[in-house]
Write a protein that holds these residues in place. Structure first.
Motif, PDB file in Angstrom:
ATOM      1  N   ALA A  18      58.337  76.047   9.038  1.00  0.00           N
ATOM      2  CA  ALA A  18      57.152  75.187   9.039  1.00  0.00           C
ATOM      3  C   ALA A  18      56.191  75.579   7.924  1.00  0.00           C
ATOM      4  N   THR A  19      55.828  76.821   7.838  1.00  0.00           N
ATOM      5  CA  THR A  19      54.849  77.297   6.857  1.00  0.00           C
ATOM      6  C   THR A  19      55.207  78.700   6.411  1.00  0.00           C
ATOM      7  N   ILE A  20      55.097  78.913   5.121  1.00  0.00           N
ATOM      8  CA  ILE A  20      55.287  80.247   4.561  1.00  0.00           C
ATOM      9  C   ILE A  20      53.914  80.730   4.097  1.00  0.00           C
ATOM     10  N   ARG A  21      53.550  81.921   4.523  1.00  0.00           N
ATOM     11  CA  ARG A  21      52.269  82.517   4.139  1.00  0.00           C
ATOM     12  C   ARG A  21      52.536  83.780   3.324  1.00  0.00           C
ATOM     13  N   TYR A  22      51.608  84.064   2.428  1.00  0.00           N
ATOM     14  CA  TYR A  22      51.701  85.317   1.697  1.00  0.00           C
ATOM     15  C   TYR A  22      50.664  86.269   2.272  1.00  0.00           C
ATOM     16  N   ASN A  23      51.098  87.454   2.667  1.00  0.00           N
ATOM     17  CA  ASN A  23      50.214  88.476   3.210  1.00  0.00           C
ATOM     18  C   ASN A  23      49.977  89.515   2.105  1.00  0.00           C
ATOM     19  N   PRO A  24      48.812  89.463   1.455  1.00  0.00           N
ATOM     20  CA  PRO A  24      48.585  90.392   0.348  1.00  0.00           C
ATOM     21  C   PRO A  24      48.540  91.857   0.783  1.00  0.00           C
ATOM     22  N   ALA A  26      50.404  93.314   3.011  1.00  0.00           N
ATOM     23  CA  ALA A  26      51.787  93.785   3.131  1.00  0.00           C
ATOM     24  C   ALA A  26      52.607  93.475   1.885  1.00  0.00           C
ATOM     25  N   ARG A  27      52.010  92.700   0.954  1.00  0.00           N
ATOM     26  CA  ARG A  27      52.723  92.232  -0.240  1.00  0.00           C
ATOM     27  C   ARG A  27      54.032  91.562   0.135  1.00  0.00           C
ATOM     28  N   ALA A  28      53.925  90.630   1.111  1.00  0.00           N
ATOM     29  CA  ALA A  28      55.131  90.002   1.633  1.00  0.00           C
ATOM     30  C   ALA A  28      54.874  88.550   2.038  1.00  0.00           C
ATOM     31  N   PHE A  29      55.923  87.752   1.925  1.00  0.00           N
ATOM     32  CA  PHE A  29      55.901  86.393   2.450  1.00  0.00           C
ATOM     33  C   PHE A  29      56.298  86.478   3.918  1.00  0.00           C
ATOM     34  N   GLU A  30      55.617  85.697   4.774  1.00  0.00           N
ATOM     35  CA  GLU A  30      55.891  85.711   6.206  1.00  0.00           C
ATOM     36  C   GLU A  30      56.087  84.288   6.696  1.00  0.00           C
ATOM     37  N   ALA A  31      56.995  84.134   7.643  1.00  0.00           N
ATOM     38  CA  ALA A  31      57.255  82.814   8.213  1.00  0.00           C
ATOM     39  C   ALA A  31      57.924  82.957   9.571  1.00  0.00           C
ATOM     40  N   ALA A  32      57.810  81.905  10.356  1.00  0.00           N
ATOM     41  CA  ALA A  32      58.592  81.790  11.586  1.00  0.00           C
ATOM     42  C   ALA A  32      59.703  80.796  11.270  1.00  0.00           C
ATOM     43  N   VAL A  33      60.940  81.257  11.358  1.00  0.00           N
ATOM     44  CA  VAL A  33      62.093  80.423  11.024  1.00  0.00           C
ATOM     45  C   VAL A  33      62.787  80.003  12.309  1.00  0.00           C
ATOM     46  N   ALA A  34      62.883  78.684  12.519  1.00  0.00           N
ATOM     47  CA  ALA A  34      63.575  78.141  13.688  1.00  0.00           C
ATOM     48  C   ALA A  34      64.992  77.779  13.261  1.00  0.00           C
ATOM     49  N   LEU A  35      65.966  78.206  14.044  1.00  0.00           N
ATOM     50  CA  LEU A  35      67.339  77.789  13.753  1.00  0.00           C
ATOM     51  C   LEU A  35      67.988  77.217  15.002  1.00  0.00           C
ATOM     52  N   HIS A  36      68.862  76.242  14.774  1.00  0.00           N
ATOM     53  CA  HIS A  36      69.518  75.514  15.851  1.00  0.00           C
ATOM     54  C   HIS A  36      70.942  76.040  15.993  1.00  0.00           C
ATOM     55  N   ASP A  37      71.296  76.406  17.227  1.00  0.00           N
ATOM     56  CA  ASP A  37      72.633  76.932  17.501  1.00  0.00           C
ATOM     57  C   ASP A  37      73.033  76.551  18.918  1.00  0.00           C
ATOM     58  N   ALA A  38      74.117  75.822  19.054  1.00  0.00           N
ATOM     59  CA  ALA A  38      74.709  75.477  20.355  1.00  0.00           C
ATOM     60  C   ALA A  38      73.705  74.823  21.301  1.00  0.00           C
ATOM     61  N   ARG A  49      59.294  91.195   1.476  1.00  0.00           N
ATOM     62  CA  ARG A  49      58.453  91.837   0.453  1.00  0.00           C
ATOM     63  C   ARG A  49      58.862  91.311  -0.913  1.00  0.00           C
ATOM     64  N   ALA A  50      57.875  90.722  -1.594  1.00  0.00           N
ATOM     65  CA  ALA A  50      58.124  90.151  -2.917  1.00  0.00           C
ATOM     66  C   ALA A  50      56.776  89.913  -3.585  1.00  0.00           C
ATOM     67  N   PRO A  51      56.759  89.807  -4.906  1.00  0.00           N
ATOM     68  CA  PRO A  51      55.493  89.507  -5.577  1.00  0.00           C
ATOM     69  C   PRO A  51      55.008  88.101  -5.238  1.00  0.00           C
ATOM     70  N   ASP A  53      54.059  85.712  -6.991  1.00  0.00           N
ATOM     71  CA  ASP A  53      54.542  84.635  -7.858  1.00  0.00           C
ATOM     72  C   ASP A  53      56.065  84.479  -7.822  1.00  0.00           C
ATOM     73  N   ALA A  54      56.697  84.968  -6.768  1.00  0.00           N
ATOM     74  CA  ALA A  54      58.152  84.841  -6.631  1.00  0.00           C
ATOM     75  C   ALA A  54      58.548  83.369  -6.540  1.00  0.00           C
ATOM     76  N   ASP A  55      59.751  83.063  -6.977  1.00  0.00           N
ATOM     77  CA  ASP A  55      60.278  81.702  -6.970  1.00  0.00           C
ATOM     78  C   ASP A  55      60.350  81.160  -5.537  1.00  0.00           C
ATOM     79  N   TYR A  56      59.755  79.979  -5.306  1.00  0.00           N
ATOM     80  CA  TYR A  56      59.670  79.396  -3.965  1.00  0.00           C
ATOM     81  C   TYR A  56      61.056  79.181  -3.346  1.00  0.00           C
ATOM     82  N   GLU A  57      61.988  78.662  -4.119  1.00  0.00           N
ATOM     83  CA  GLU A  57      63.336  78.413  -3.591  1.00  0.00           C
ATOM     84  C   GLU A  57      64.015  79.715  -3.165  1.00  0.00           C
ATOM     85  N   THR A  58      63.839  80.753  -3.947  1.00  0.00           N
ATOM     86  CA  THR A  58      64.417  82.056  -3.613  1.00  0.00           C
ATOM     87  C   THR A  58      63.784  82.616  -2.340  1.00  0.00           C
TER      88      THR A  58
END
Length: 110
Positions: A18-24, A26-38, A49-51, A53-58
């Protein structure tokens, strides 16, 4: 639930971030990822943990892969779970509005 060896690729699941946040702090991107299984939806909080300005797709791909690995390993300590059919009796417009409201509330709470 599939088991993975260390060198095996991550299984493919339908994922939603839903949303990706950057936590300065922790120097990390944070998100809640929902996945569908069975027929169930599993939600995993993940942090990458990433800078800033890291690439959004990555970043999105890495966060989804992390959640898939947690799921494949059976990590349940920080996961939410619900059946997809739980809301079948609720009209689709109400489901969409409710999901949008929760997304807005959770975004402002962080």
């Amino acid at each position: 639930m599939p088991k993975m060896e260390k060198d095996q690729p991550t299984p493919d699941y339908l994922t939603r971030i839903a949303t990706i946040r950057y936590n300065p702090a922790a120097r990390a991107f944070e998100a809640a990822v929902a996945l569908h299984d069975a027929g169930e939806v599993f939600t995993y909080p993940v942090s990458l943990r990433a800078p800033m300005d890291a690439d959004y797709e990555t970043v999105t791909r890495s966060l989804a892969e992390m959640a898939c690995r947690h799921h494949a390993r059976g990590r349940t300590e920080f996961r939410a779970q619900r059946r997809e059919q739980l809301l079948d009796h609720v009209p689709p417009k109400v489901q969409a509005a409710t999901s949008a409201l929760w997304d807005r509330l959770l975004n402002r709470a962080a």
